[in-house]
Scaffold this motif. Structure first.
Motif, PDB file in Angstrom:
ATOM      1  N   GLY A 130       4.418 -11.731 -23.092  1.00  0.00           N
ATOM      2  CA  GLY A 130       4.278 -10.493 -22.341  1.00  0.00           C
ATOM      3  C   GLY A 130       4.213 -10.663 -20.838  1.00  0.00           C
ATOM      4  O   GLY A 130       4.138 -11.773 -20.308  1.00  0.00           O
ATOM      5  N   ASP A 131       4.248  -9.535 -20.153  1.00  0.00           N
ATOM      6  CA  ASP A 131       4.232  -9.481 -18.699  1.00  0.00           C
ATOM      7  C   ASP A 131       2.934  -8.847 -18.201  1.00  0.00           C
ATOM      8  O   ASP A 131       2.129  -8.354 -18.981  1.00  0.00           O
ATOM      9  N   PHE A 132       2.758  -8.841 -16.882  1.00  0.00           N
ATOM     10  CA  PHE A 132       1.617  -8.212 -16.239  1.00  0.00           C
ATOM     11  C   PHE A 132       1.936  -6.736 -15.988  1.00  0.00           C
ATOM     12  O   PHE A 132       3.067  -6.393 -15.633  1.00  0.00           O
ATOM     13  N   VAL A 133       0.941  -5.865 -16.156  1.00  0.00           N
ATOM     14  CA  VAL A 133       1.136  -4.433 -15.950  1.00  0.00           C
ATOM     15  C   VAL A 133       0.022  -3.911 -15.039  1.00  0.00           C
ATOM     16  O   VAL A 133      -1.153  -4.187 -15.270  1.00  0.00           O
ATOM     17  N   VAL A 134       0.409  -3.143 -14.027  1.00  0.00           N
ATOM     18  CA  VAL A 134      -0.530  -2.459 -13.144  1.00  0.00           C
ATOM     19  C   VAL A 134      -0.319  -0.964 -13.356  1.00  0.00           C
ATOM     20  O   VAL A 134       0.779  -0.455 -13.149  1.00  0.00           O
ATOM     21  N   VAL A 135      -1.358  -0.269 -13.805  1.00  0.00           N
ATOM     22  CA  VAL A 135      -1.290   1.180 -14.018  1.00  0.00           C
ATOM     23  C   VAL A 135      -2.052   1.837 -12.873  1.00  0.00           C
ATOM     24  O   VAL A 135      -3.217   1.527 -12.633  1.00  0.00           O
TER      25      VAL A 135
ATOM     26  N   GLY B  34      -4.164 -10.994 -28.830  1.00  0.00           N
ATOM     27  CA  GLY B  34      -4.374  -9.677 -28.250  1.00  0.00           C
ATOM     28  C   GLY B  34      -5.434  -9.681 -27.170  1.00  0.00           C
ATOM     29  O   GLY B  34      -5.316  -8.980 -26.164  1.00  0.00           O
ATOM     30  N   ARG B  35      -6.490 -10.465 -27.354  1.00  0.00           N
ATOM     31  CA  ARG B  35      -7.533 -10.552 -26.324  1.00  0.00           C
ATOM     32  C   ARG B  35      -7.006 -11.232 -25.069  1.00  0.00           C
ATOM     33  O   ARG B  35      -7.433 -10.915 -23.958  1.00  0.00           O
ATOM     34  N   LYS B  36      -6.063 -12.128 -25.220  1.00  0.00           N
ATOM     35  CA  LYS B  36      -5.444 -12.773 -24.060  1.00  0.00           C
ATOM     36  C   LYS B  36      -4.482 -11.816 -23.360  1.00  0.00           C
ATOM     37  O   LYS B  36      -4.374 -11.823 -22.134  1.00  0.00           O
ATOM     38  N   GLN B  37      -3.796 -10.989 -24.131  1.00  0.00           N
ATOM     39  CA  GLN B  37      -2.817 -10.065 -23.557  1.00  0.00           C
ATOM     40  C   GLN B  37      -3.478  -8.957 -22.747  1.00  0.00           C
ATOM     41  O   GLN B  37      -2.942  -8.536 -21.725  1.00  0.00           O
ATOM     42  N   ILE B  38      -4.646  -8.485 -23.169  1.00  0.00           N
ATOM     43  CA  ILE B  38      -5.297  -7.380 -22.461  1.00  0.00           C
ATOM     44  C   ILE B  38      -5.787  -7.812 -21.084  1.00  0.00           C
ATOM     45  O   ILE B  38      -5.984  -6.975 -20.196  1.00  0.00           O
ATOM     46  N   THR B  39      -5.936  -9.113 -20.853  1.00  0.00           N
ATOM     47  CA  THR B  39      -6.384  -9.580 -19.537  1.00  0.00           C
ATOM     48  C   THR B  39      -5.305  -9.416 -18.475  1.00  0.00           C
ATOM     49  O   THR B  39      -5.603  -9.487 -17.287  1.00  0.00           O
ATOM     50  N   ARG B  40      -4.061  -9.186 -18.884  1.00  0.00           N
ATOM     51  CA  ARG B  40      -2.979  -8.989 -17.927  1.00  0.00           C
ATOM     52  C   ARG B  40      -2.771  -7.524 -17.558  1.00  0.00           C
ATOM     53  O   ARG B  40      -1.813  -7.184 -16.869  1.00  0.00           O
ATOM     54  N   LEU B  41      -3.667  -6.657 -18.011  1.00  0.00           N
ATOM     55  CA  LEU B  41      -3.598  -5.237 -17.670  1.00  0.00           C
ATOM     56  C   LEU B  41      -4.567  -4.946 -16.526  1.00  0.00           C
ATOM     57  O   LEU B  41      -5.732  -5.329 -16.572  1.00  0.00           O
ATOM     58  N   HIS B  42      -4.068  -4.275 -15.492  1.00  0.00           N
ATOM     59  CA  HIS B  42      -4.888  -3.882 -14.348  1.00  0.00           C
ATOM     60  C   HIS B  42      -4.726  -2.380 -14.156  1.00  0.00           C
ATOM     61  O   HIS B  42      -3.610  -1.905 -13.953  1.00  0.00           O
ATOM     62  N   VAL B  43      -5.831  -1.632 -14.219  1.00  0.00           N
ATOM     63  CA  VAL B  43      -5.793  -0.173 -14.140  1.00  0.00           C
ATOM     64  C   VAL B  43      -6.576   0.269 -12.913  1.00  0.00           C
ATOM     65  O   VAL B  43      -7.698  -0.190 -12.682  1.00  0.00           O
ATOM     66  N   TYR B  44      -5.977   1.183 -12.142  1.00  0.00           N
ATOM     67  CA  TYR B  44      -6.602   1.711 -10.931  1.00  0.00           C
ATOM     68  C   TYR B  44      -6.596   3.229 -10.974  1.00  0.00           C
ATOM     69  O   TYR B  44      -5.630   3.849 -11.441  1.00  0.00           O
TER      70      TYR B  44
ATOM     71  N   ASP C  68      -6.534   5.386  -8.432  1.00  0.00           N
ATOM     72  CA  ASP C  68      -5.660   6.036  -7.464  1.00  0.00           C
ATOM     73  C   ASP C  68      -4.396   5.207  -7.275  1.00  0.00           C
ATOM     74  O   ASP C  68      -4.134   4.278  -8.024  1.00  0.00           O
ATOM     75  N   ALA C  69      -3.612   5.552  -6.261  1.00  0.00           N
ATOM     76  CA  ALA C  69      -2.319   4.898  -6.061  1.00  0.00           C
ATOM     77  C   ALA C  69      -2.436   3.549  -5.354  1.00  0.00           C
ATOM     78  O   ALA C  69      -1.437   2.837  -5.230  1.00  0.00           O
ATOM     79  N   GLN C  70      -3.621   3.174  -4.884  1.00  0.00           N
ATOM     80  CA  GLN C  70      -3.796   1.910  -4.181  1.00  0.00           C
ATOM     81  C   GLN C  70      -4.104   0.789  -5.171  1.00  0.00           C
ATOM     82  O   GLN C  70      -4.949   0.944  -6.042  1.00  0.00           O
ATOM     83  N   HIS C  71      -3.407  -0.332  -5.031  1.00  0.00           N
ATOM     84  CA  HIS C  71      -3.709  -1.507  -5.838  1.00  0.00           C
ATOM     85  C   HIS C  71      -3.525  -2.745  -4.986  1.00  0.00           C
ATOM     86  O   HIS C  71      -2.914  -2.696  -3.922  1.00  0.00           O
ATOM     87  N   LYS C  72      -4.064  -3.863  -5.434  1.00  0.00           N
ATOM     88  CA  LYS C  72      -4.072  -5.086  -4.624  1.00  0.00           C
ATOM     89  C   LYS C  72      -3.065  -6.125  -5.116  1.00  0.00           C
ATOM     90  O   LYS C  72      -3.277  -7.309  -4.930  1.00  0.00           O
ATOM     91  N   HIS C  73      -1.971  -5.683  -5.724  1.00  0.00           N
ATOM     92  CA  HIS C  73      -1.004  -6.624  -6.288  1.00  0.00           C
ATOM     93  C   HIS C  73       0.370  -6.514  -5.628  1.00  0.00           C
ATOM     94  O   HIS C  73       1.388  -6.790  -6.257  1.00  0.00           O
ATOM     95  N   GLU C  74       0.406  -6.127  -4.353  1.00  0.00           N
ATOM     96  CA  GLU C  74       1.689  -6.044  -3.646  1.00  0.00           C
ATOM     97  C   GLU C  74       2.319  -7.415  -3.443  1.00  0.00           C
ATOM     98  O   GLU C  74       3.532  -7.552  -3.355  1.00  0.00           O
ATOM     99  N   ALA C  75       1.493  -8.451  -3.358  1.00  0.00           N
ATOM    100  CA  ALA C  75       1.999  -9.802  -3.119  1.00  0.00           C
ATOM    101  C   ALA C  75       2.850 -10.298  -4.292  1.00  0.00           C
ATOM    102  O   ALA C  75       3.724 -11.147  -4.106  1.00  0.00           O
ATOM    103  N   GLN C  76       2.625  -9.768  -5.497  1.00  0.00           N
ATOM    104  CA  GLN C  76       3.400 -10.183  -6.658  1.00  0.00           C
ATOM    105  C   GLN C  76       4.733  -9.452  -6.751  1.00  0.00           C
ATOM    106  O   GLN C  76       5.524  -9.730  -7.641  1.00  0.00           O
ATOM    107  N   GLN C  77       5.007  -8.519  -5.848  1.00  0.00           N
ATOM    108  CA  GLN C  77       6.234  -7.729  -5.806  1.00  0.00           C
ATOM    109  C   GLN C  77       6.542  -7.102  -7.173  1.00  0.00           C
ATOM    110  O   GLN C  77       7.554  -7.405  -7.801  1.00  0.00           O
ATOM    111  N   PRO C  78       5.652  -6.203  -7.631  1.00  0.00           N
ATOM    112  CA  PRO C  78       5.859  -5.611  -8.950  1.00  0.00           C
ATOM    113  C   PRO C  78       7.040  -4.650  -8.976  1.00  0.00           C
ATOM    114  O   PRO C  78       7.358  -4.002  -7.982  1.00  0.00           O
ATOM    115  N   GLU C  79       7.670  -4.577 -10.136  1.00  0.00           N
ATOM    116  CA  GLU C  79       8.812  -3.683 -10.359  1.00  0.00           C
ATOM    117  C   GLU C  79       8.273  -2.358 -10.894  1.00  0.00           C
ATOM    118  O   GLU C  79       7.418  -2.330 -11.769  1.00  0.00           O
ATOM    119  N   VAL C  80       8.779  -1.248 -10.360  1.00  0.00           N
ATOM    120  CA  VAL C  80       8.289   0.072 -10.757  1.00  0.00           C
ATOM    121  C   VAL C  80       9.010   0.511 -12.030  1.00  0.00           C
ATOM    122  O   VAL C  80      10.225   0.424 -12.142  1.00  0.00           O
TER     123      VAL C  80
END
Length: 147
Positions: free
Chosen positions: A51-56, A115-125, A127-139
């Protein structure tokens, strides 16, 4: 033809951003769970974490359809005798909407160490501000937004 089995060292992880504005909670959770497990990739292997990393973002604006906001409850136990607690989803969404999204996604992941390892790659915020711009996430846009 042989069946391809992914190896953990061959997995290339990407980062994705999903805007949860006006998207039903269940639809959002199922899409996020597919990305976290790697089911959107061609190299998906059930026993390997592909799996991949997800920022919501904007979890405060996620939609609950029907009368779920008034009727649905979240139950948890404190561990003490008589410690069963319940929280209505209208209160949960007002105070901890990020927790509601994590709980919905966690329910759709396997109940194993994978599954417990996969949930650690989920980041939920909230509002619209998040601290993962350095990873250049795809929308990613999810269809089915409520008006």
């Amino acid at each position: 033809m042989k069946t391809y089995m992914a190896k953990p060292q061959d997995v290339q992880r990407k980062w994705f951003v999903i805007d949860a504005t006006n998207i039903p909670l269940g639809r959002l959770a199922s899409q996020v769970a597919d990305i976290l497990t790697g089911k959107n990739k061609t190299i998906y292997t059930p026993h390997v974490d592909t799996g991949d990393f997800v920022v919501v973002i904007n979890s405060d604006k996620v939609a609950l359809t029907g009368k779920k906001l008034e009727d649905k409850k979240w139950y948890y136990h404190t561990g003490y005798i008589g410690g069963l607690k319940e929280v209505a989803y209208d209160k949960l969404m007002a105070e901890n909407s990020d927790k509601a999204v994590v709980k919905a996604v966690k329910g759709m992941l396997p109940k194993t160490t994978l599954g417990r390892k996969q949930i650690t790659r989920l980041h939920v915020y909230k509002d619209a501000q998040h601290k993962h711009e350095a990873q250049q996430p795809e929308v990613i846009t999810i269809k089915g937004a409520r008006n």
